[in-house]
Design an enzyme around this catalytic site. Structure first.
Site, mmCIF file in Angstrom:
data_model
loop_
_atom_site.group_PDB
_atom_site.id
_atom_site.type_symbol
_atom_site.label_atom_id
_atom_site.label_comp_id
_atom_site.label_asym_id
_atom_site.label_seq_id
_atom_site.Cartn_x
_atom_site.Cartn_y
_atom_site.Cartn_z
ATOM 1 N N CYS A 17 50.900 11.866 51.318
ATOM 2 C CA CYS A 17 49.713 11.329 52.289
ATOM 3 C C CYS A 17 49.312 12.420 53.366
ATOM 4 C CB CYS A 17 50.391 10.101 53.108
ATOM 5 S SG CYS A 17 50.812 8.772 51.931
ATOM 6 N N ASP A 48 24.640 -1.977 52.694
ATOM 7 C CA ASP A 48 24.577 -3.317 52.519
ATOM 8 C C ASP A 48 25.904 -4.069 52.881
ATOM 9 O OD1 ASP A 48 25.696 -2.793 50.269
ATOM 10 O OD2 ASP A 48 24.025 -3.602 49.090
#
Length: 238
Positions: free
Chosen positions: A62, A153
């Site tokens: 990570c 959107d």
């Protein structure tokens, strides 16, 4: 096992939470982050966004991933893409870990994007990010390496799920964004290994008689043994 000896999959073998489908409006949520509390839909505004999760703070893979995203942050900004990460740790943990990310990856730009704190797994459940095979010290599932590319959107345009042991290729995700943004407004599709500036495929829905007007740079029809006219390429539209 069933009568034929096949192993049956139980609910416990599957990832908890709902499954988002392409085209779905992504769930909204309010959460604390390293840059303050956000309402996710309001935070997106009219931009593209990438929400990506990682199993835990202070973990090796990570640390490389979030560093690479920071290195590419200007490229994502040029494309109007907002970045936001998530793990199941608290904000205080994120803030401490960011210092390690900056140091390990030799980041001269600091750290510009927020990390969501999701200790109760509320967002992880909303987005179906929990990995049943990766658990914390209390036995609670951690988040997998998920990627959600979200359009202006607020609909899901692409999703990826990686296991904890495999780091993601964010250059590929940048390439995918280029393709998604191009094909959202042009009647083309991008072929295998396509990169920005490469030739595109004319989508099957474009009639041959309309192709010249839509693609002033020209359209090449590739002959194939079947004789069918379906492989048509054109230089990348502006």
């Amino acid at each position: 096992m069933n009568k034929r000896g096949d192993k049956l999959i139980s609910f416990s073998d599957t990832m908890p939470g709902q499954v988002l489908k392409l085209g779905d409006v992504v769930p909204n949520f309010s959460s604390d982050t390293t840059q303050g509390n956000i309402d996710f839909h309001s935070w997106i505004q009219d931009s593209w966004a990438i929400l990506f999760s990682h199993p835990a703070d202070y973990t090796p893979v990570c640390t490389t991933e979030l560093g690479r995203v920071q290195q590419l942050s200007n490229e994502f900004n040029k494309r109007g893409v907002k970045l936001i990460a998530l793990s199941c740790d608290e904000v205080e943990s994120h803030n401490g870990w960011i210092k390690d990310i900056i140091a390990y990856n030799n980041l001269t730009t600091g750290f510009s994007y927020p990390i969501i704190a999701d200790p109760k797994r509320d967002v992880a459940n909303l987005y179906g990010m929990l990995d049943p095979d990766e658990k914390d010290a209390k036995g609670i599932p951690l988040t997998c390496r998920a990627v959600f590319v979200i359009g202006p959107d607020r609909r899901l345009k692409l999703s990826l799920l990686y296991p904890a042991t495999t780091g993601r290729n964010f250059d590929e995700i940048l390439r995918v964004v280029d393709s998604l943004q191009l094909t959202a407004t042009r009647k083309v599709a991008t072929p295998v290994d396509w990169k920005q500036g490469g030739s595109c495929m004319v989508v099957p829905g474009v009639k041959q008689e309309d192709a010249a007007g839509l693609f002033p740079k020209g359209v090449k029809v590739h002959e194939v043994p079947s004789g069918k006219v379906y492989l048509r390429t054109t230089p990348q539209p502006e």
